[in-house]
Design an enzyme around this catalytic site. Structure first.
Site, short mmCIF file in Angstrom:
data_model
loop_
_atom_site.label_atom_id
_atom_site.label_comp_id
_atom_site.label_asym_id
_atom_site.label_seq_id
_atom_site.Cartn_x
_atom_site.Cartn_y
_atom_site.Cartn_z
N TYR A 15 0.82 -1.22 0.00
CA TYR A 15 0.00 0.00 0.00
C TYR A 15 0.86 1.27 0.00
CZ TYR A 15 -3.44 -3.34 1.94
OH TYR A 15 -4.24 -4.43 2.18
N HIS A 80 1.63 -11.34 2.79
CA HIS A 80 0.48 -10.77 2.10
C HIS A 80 -0.21 -11.76 1.17
CE1 HIS A 80 -1.15 -6.58 0.76
NE2 HIS A 80 -2.10 -7.47 0.82
#
Length: 246
Positions: A15, A80
């Site tokens: 992000y 992730h």
């Protein structure tokens, strides 16, 4: 900034916002707006490894995340995705274990892992079992096989996109049950997630909606309605879906 009783923050290397989130938290904690006297230990900060690779690369990457957020440590650090293959997954998990041992990370977990990835990790006899699997779950994508496996192995299911990114808010069943329970469609979907024992991670940038999404303790969906919502599963993927990656 923590408000509406919320103090959990979900970030990730992917992000590119670890620094911004961390600095905002620190700024709030030292400000007059922190009327409750919250401290660093009252805040729960999550980040995630962008890609699985070698042990050294993953270990270096985790250290960089700790430095970037500026919070001293990361409360929950996740792999992730399962991308990269078995060797990379297991090497990266060892890096998480060592980060925990060194005090850089409090708790380790995974994200978007399917049952085969979880079985692989448990079969490797890790020093630390994954405390969390963060995966897309909502009535339109129940992922029953994954959630059941997680709950059978004491791994918390963090349900991201629990509102199905608002793609099914006007579904007849959702509309009908929202009226029945005098709640919003979002509150209904969050309540469904909670009653299944998941930790929903609804996303909003509107303060009023954040408060509204947290106000779901005033009703309970009955068993027949939960079953009806379970039956809405259509394997709706609103983001990415690495759960079957090699």
């Amino acid at each position: 900034m923590p408000y509406s009783g919320l103090s959990r923050f979900d970030s990730a290397q992917m992000y590119r916002n670890e620094s911004e989130v961390g600095s905002t938290i620190l700024k709030f904690l030292s400000s007059k707006a922190n009327s409750s006297g919250l401290k660093r230990e009252d805040i729960h900060f999550t980040s995630k490894l962008a890609s699985n690779s070698s042990y050294d690369a993953a270990r270096k990457s985790i250290k960089q995340s700790v430095k970037q957020c500026g919070l001293g440590y990361i409360d929950l650090f996740l792999l992730h995705s399962p991308y990269g293959g078995k060797a990379a997954r297991l090497a990266s998990w060892k890096a998480v274990e060592d980060a925990i041992a060194d005090g850089e990370v409090k708790t380790g977990g995974v994200s978007n892992f399917g049952v085969k990835h979880l079985q692989e990790l448990l079969a490797s006899k890790p020093r630390v079992y994954p405390a969390v699997n963060q995966v897309e779950v909502h009535p339109f994508n129940t992922r029953t096989e994954i959630t059941t496996f997680c709950q059978d192995h004491d791994t918390v299911v963090e349900a991201y996109a629990p509102l199905a990114r608002a793609l099914r808010m006007k579904h007849p069943v959702i509309s009908s049950l929202s009226n029945k329970y005098s709640c919003t469609p979002a509150q209904l979907l969050i309540r469904w997630s909670l009653q299944h024992g998941f930790v929903p991670l609804p996303k909003s940038v509107t303060k009023s909606r954040i408060a509204e999404n947290g106000d779901v303790s005033g009703f309970e969906i009955d068993a027949a309605d939960m079953k009806q919502m379970d039956g809405l599963d259509e394997y709706l993927v609103t983001d990415w879906d690495p759960t079957d990656a090699d």
